[in-house]
Design a protein around this motif. Sequence first.
Motif, PDB file in Angstrom:
ATOM      1  N   VAL A 147       0.837  -1.203   0.000  1.00  0.00           N
ATOM      2  CA  VAL A 147       0.000   0.000   0.000  1.00  0.00           C
ATOM      3  C   VAL A 147       0.871   1.252   0.000  1.00  0.00           C
ATOM      4  CG1 VAL A 147      -1.638   1.338   1.373  1.00  0.00           C
ATOM      5  CG2 VAL A 147      -2.026  -1.097   1.000  1.00  0.00           C
ATOM      6  N   LEU A 148       1.924   1.267   0.826  1.00  0.00           N
ATOM      7  CA  LEU A 148       2.791   2.441   0.851  1.00  0.00           C
ATOM      8  C   LEU A 148       3.475   2.647  -0.496  1.00  0.00           C
ATOM      9  CD1 LEU A 148       4.388   2.197   4.410  1.00  0.00           C
ATOM     10  CD2 LEU A 148       2.531   3.684   3.647  1.00  0.00           C
ATOM     11  N   ARG A 149       3.935   1.574  -1.133  1.00  0.00           N
ATOM     12  CA  ARG A 149       4.544   1.705  -2.472  1.00  0.00           C
ATOM     13  C   ARG A 149       3.523   2.257  -3.465  1.00  0.00           C
ATOM     14  NH1 ARG A 149       8.530   2.408  -4.591  1.00  0.00           N
ATOM     15  NH2 ARG A 149       8.519   0.855  -6.201  1.00  0.00           N
ATOM     16  N   SER A 150       2.283   1.806  -3.380  1.00  0.00           N
ATOM     17  CA  SER A 150       1.264   2.280  -4.318  1.00  0.00           C
ATOM     18  C   SER A 150       0.926   3.748  -4.080  1.00  0.00           C
ATOM     19  CB  SER A 150      -0.005   1.426  -4.221  1.00  0.00           C
ATOM     20  OG  SER A 150      -0.716   1.716  -3.027  1.00  0.00           O
ATOM     21  N   HIS A 151       1.296   4.268  -2.920  1.00  0.00           N
ATOM     22  CA  HIS A 151       1.057   5.678  -2.595  1.00  0.00           C
ATOM     23  C   HIS A 151       2.329   6.513  -2.713  1.00  0.00           C
ATOM     24  CE1 HIS A 151      -2.770   4.206  -1.129  1.00  0.00           C
ATOM     25  NE2 HIS A 151      -3.175   5.463  -1.065  1.00  0.00           N
ATOM     26  N   GLY A 152       3.364   5.961  -3.335  1.00  0.00           N
ATOM     27  CA  GLY A 152       4.535   6.767  -3.641  1.00  0.00           C
ATOM     28  C   GLY A 152       5.767   6.549  -2.793  1.00  0.00           C
ATOM     29  N   MET A 153       5.758   5.602  -1.864  1.00  0.00           N
ATOM     30  CA  MET A 153       6.950   5.357  -1.069  1.00  0.00           C
ATOM     31  C   MET A 153       8.050   4.781  -1.970  1.00  0.00           C
ATOM     32  SD  MET A 153       7.573   2.798   2.176  1.00  0.00           S
ATOM     33  CE  MET A 153       7.833   1.328   1.179  1.00  0.00           C
ATOM     34  N   PRO A 154       9.243   5.367  -1.937  1.00  0.00           N
ATOM     35  CA  PRO A 154      10.316   4.862  -2.796  1.00  0.00           C
ATOM     36  C   PRO A 154      10.835   3.507  -2.319  1.00  0.00           C
ATOM     37  CG  PRO A 154      11.123   6.619  -1.382  1.00  0.00           C
ATOM     38  CD  PRO A 154       9.647   6.524  -1.143  1.00  0.00           C
ATOM     39  N   ASP A 155      11.321   2.698  -3.273  1.00  0.00           N
ATOM     40  CA  ASP A 155      11.940   1.434  -2.895  1.00  0.00           C
ATOM     41  C   ASP A 155      13.413   1.668  -2.586  1.00  0.00           C
ATOM     42  OD1 ASP A 155      13.353   1.558  -5.296  1.00  0.00           O
ATOM     43  OD2 ASP A 155      12.208  -0.015  -6.266  1.00  0.00           O
ATOM     44  N   GLY A 156      14.154   0.606  -2.271  1.00  0.00           N
ATOM     45  CA  GLY A 156      15.550   0.727  -1.867  1.00  0.00           C
ATOM     46  C   GLY A 156      16.429   1.426  -2.890  1.00  0.00           C
ATOM     47  N   ASP A 157      16.285   1.085  -4.174  1.00  0.00           N
ATOM     48  CA  ASP A 157      17.088   1.722  -5.222  1.00  0.00           C
ATOM     49  C   ASP A 157      16.764   3.209  -5.343  1.00  0.00           C
ATOM     50  OD1 ASP A 157      18.382  -0.646  -5.827  1.00  0.00           O
ATOM     51  OD2 ASP A 157      17.028  -1.141  -7.487  1.00  0.00           O
ATOM     52  N   GLU A 158      15.474   3.536  -5.259  1.00  0.00           N
ATOM     53  CA  GLU A 158      15.068   4.943  -5.345  1.00  0.00           C
ATOM     54  C   GLU A 158      15.589   5.743  -4.154  1.00  0.00           C
ATOM     55  OE1 GLU A 158      10.797   4.912  -7.610  1.00  0.00           O
ATOM     56  OE2 GLU A 158      10.910   3.904  -5.677  1.00  0.00           O
ATOM     57  N   VAL A 159      15.576   5.125  -2.977  1.00  0.00           N
ATOM     58  CA  VAL A 159      16.094   5.793  -1.784  1.00  0.00           C
ATOM     59  C   VAL A 159      17.590   6.072  -1.958  1.00  0.00           C
ATOM     60  CG1 VAL A 159      16.567   5.522   0.683  1.00  0.00           C
ATOM     61  CG2 VAL A 159      14.324   4.918  -0.217  1.00  0.00           C
ATOM     62  N   ALA A 160      18.326   5.103  -2.480  1.00  0.00           N
ATOM     63  CA  ALA A 160      19.763   5.297  -2.715  1.00  0.00           C
ATOM     64  C   ALA A 160      20.000   6.429  -3.713  1.00  0.00           C
ATOM     65  CB  ALA A 160      20.399   4.003  -3.215  1.00  0.00           C
ATOM     66  N   GLU A 161      19.196   6.487  -4.779  1.00  0.00           N
ATOM     67  CA  GLU A 161      19.322   7.566  -5.763  1.00  0.00           C
ATOM     68  C   GLU A 161      18.992   8.920  -5.141  1.00  0.00           C
ATOM     69  OE1 GLU A 161      16.891   6.639  -9.153  1.00  0.00           O
ATOM     70  OE2 GLU A 161      17.908   4.731  -9.482  1.00  0.00           O
ATOM     71  N   LEU A 162      17.943   8.966  -4.324  1.00  0.00           N
ATOM     72  CA  LEU A 162      17.571  10.219  -3.659  1.00  0.00           C
ATOM     73  C   LEU A 162      18.672  10.686  -2.712  1.00  0.00           C
ATOM     74  CD1 LEU A 162      13.820   9.430  -2.889  1.00  0.00           C
ATOM     75  CD2 LEU A 162      14.677  11.124  -4.520  1.00  0.00           C
ATOM     76  N   ARG A 163      19.268   9.746  -1.993  1.00  0.00           N
ATOM     77  CA  ARG A 163      20.359  10.106  -1.081  1.00  0.00           C
ATOM     78  C   ARG A 163      21.570  10.622  -1.849  1.00  0.00           C
ATOM     79  NH1 ARG A 163      19.498   5.100   3.039  1.00  0.00           N
ATOM     80  NH2 ARG A 163      17.897   6.118   4.299  1.00  0.00           N
ATOM     81  N   ALA A 164      21.872   9.984  -2.985  1.00  0.00           N
ATOM     82  CA  ALA A 164      23.006  10.430  -3.810  1.00  0.00           C
ATOM     83  C   ALA A 164      22.738  11.832  -4.364  1.00  0.00           C
ATOM     84  CB  ALA A 164      23.265   9.441  -4.947  1.00  0.00           C
ATOM     85  N   ASP A 165      21.505  12.085  -4.842  1.00  0.00           N
ATOM     86  CA  ASP A 165      21.161  13.418  -5.337  1.00  0.00           C
ATOM     87  C   ASP A 165      21.243  14.456  -4.218  1.00  0.00           C
ATOM     88  OD1 ASP A 165      20.783  12.578  -7.920  1.00  0.00           O
ATOM     89  OD2 ASP A 165      18.600  12.500  -7.793  1.00  0.00           O
ATOM     90  N   LYS A 166      20.763  14.096  -3.039  1.00  0.00           N
ATOM     91  CA  LYS A 166      20.844  15.004  -1.898  1.00  0.00           C
ATOM     92  C   LYS A 166      22.299  15.320  -1.582  1.00  0.00           C
ATOM     93  CE  LYS A 166      19.737  15.430   3.025  1.00  0.00           C
ATOM     94  NZ  LYS A 166      21.009  16.052   3.320  1.00  0.00           N
ATOM     95  N   ALA A 167      23.151  14.307  -1.587  1.00  0.00           N
ATOM     96  CA  ALA A 167      24.576  14.527  -1.303  1.00  0.00           C
ATOM     97  C   ALA A 167      25.207  15.452  -2.345  1.00  0.00           C
ATOM     98  CB  ALA A 167      25.322  13.191  -1.251  1.00  0.00           C
ATOM     99  N   ARG A 168      24.828  15.293  -3.610  1.00  0.00           N
ATOM    100  CA  ARG A 168      25.361  16.164  -4.666  1.00  0.00           C
ATOM    101  C   ARG A 168      24.958  17.627  -4.432  1.00  0.00           C
ATOM    102  NH1 ARG A 168      23.212  11.743  -7.810  1.00  0.00           N
ATOM    103  NH2 ARG A 168      24.932  10.459  -8.518  1.00  0.00           N
ATOM    104  N   LEU A 169      23.678  17.836  -4.165  1.00  0.00           N
ATOM    105  CA  LEU A 169      23.198  19.201  -3.948  1.00  0.00           C
ATOM    106  C   LEU A 169      23.778  19.797  -2.664  1.00  0.00           C
ATOM    107  CD1 LEU A 169      19.475  18.710  -5.009  1.00  0.00           C
ATOM    108  CD2 LEU A 169      21.286  19.819  -6.318  1.00  0.00           C
ATOM    109  N   ASP A 170      23.884  18.979  -1.623  1.00  0.00           N
ATOM    110  CA  ASP A 170      24.500  19.452  -0.377  1.00  0.00           C
ATOM    111  C   ASP A 170      25.950  19.862  -0.620  1.00  0.00           C
ATOM    112  OD1 ASP A 170      22.137  18.990   0.999  1.00  0.00           O
ATOM    113  OD2 ASP A 170      22.835  17.124   1.929  1.00  0.00           O
ATOM    114  N   PHE A 171      26.660  19.087  -1.446  1.00  0.00           N
ATOM    115  CA  PHE A 171      28.050  19.401  -1.767  1.00  0.00           C
ATOM    116  C   PHE A 171      28.153  20.758  -2.467  1.00  0.00           C
ATOM    117  CE2 PHE A 171      31.419  19.326  -4.996  1.00  0.00           C
ATOM    118  CZ  PHE A 171      32.535  19.225  -4.182  1.00  0.00           C
ATOM    119  N   LEU A 172      27.276  20.999  -3.455  1.00  0.00           N
ATOM    120  CA  LEU A 172      27.300  22.287  -4.162  1.00  0.00           C
ATOM    121  C   LEU A 172      27.042  23.451  -3.208  1.00  0.00           C
ATOM    122  CD1 LEU A 172      25.367  21.494  -7.470  1.00  0.00           C
ATOM    123  CD2 LEU A 172      27.806  21.970  -7.215  1.00  0.00           C
ATOM    124  N   ASP A 173      26.048  23.305  -2.349  1.00  0.00           N
ATOM    125  CA  ASP A 173      25.755  24.378  -1.400  1.00  0.00           C
ATOM    126  C   ASP A 173      26.897  24.563  -0.399  1.00  0.00           C
ATOM    127  OD1 ASP A 173      23.374  25.322  -2.461  1.00  0.00           O
ATOM    128  OD2 ASP A 173      22.126  23.970  -1.262  1.00  0.00           O
TER     129      ASP A 173
END
Length: 134
Positions: free
Chosen positions: A42-68
């Motif tokens: 149910v949570l996945r059907s409502h938009g909860m990211p899976d493990g791979d998506e979470v890893a990608e989101l964390r990597a994107d966050k780290a990139r943006l945090d690095f720039l700032d």
Amino acid sequence: MSGTAAIEGGGTETWDLIRQVVTKGREDGLGDYQLAGAIYTVLRSHGMPDGDEVAELRADKARLDFLDACNRALNQRYGTNYGWELILSHNVTRLMLGEFHAGEPRGLDLNDACGGNAKLPSCRSAIDKARPRS
């Protein structure tokens, strides 16, 4: 419950959704493992990211945090006040760090302690401002 609002917003909406699944699952006689699977589905059907998506989101966050962090360090080291702007046109897409006046980039001058009024303090803010125009 609409779309991903329950997950993106987190908080009580997400917990309400979990409670609904648990209540219905208990009524239907589901065991703990079945309930866990039902909650996950149910949570996945409502938009909860899976493990791979979470890893990608964390990597994107780290990139943006690095720039700032680089921008903060530059401003601190040289006593400047540079910000971000995302430039989108028919022939270029560019994330700029520098002094901006009326949306026109003037480049990065480490001797200039005054940034322009149009600058944004975060690369995230520059991206968010430009997204509706694209």
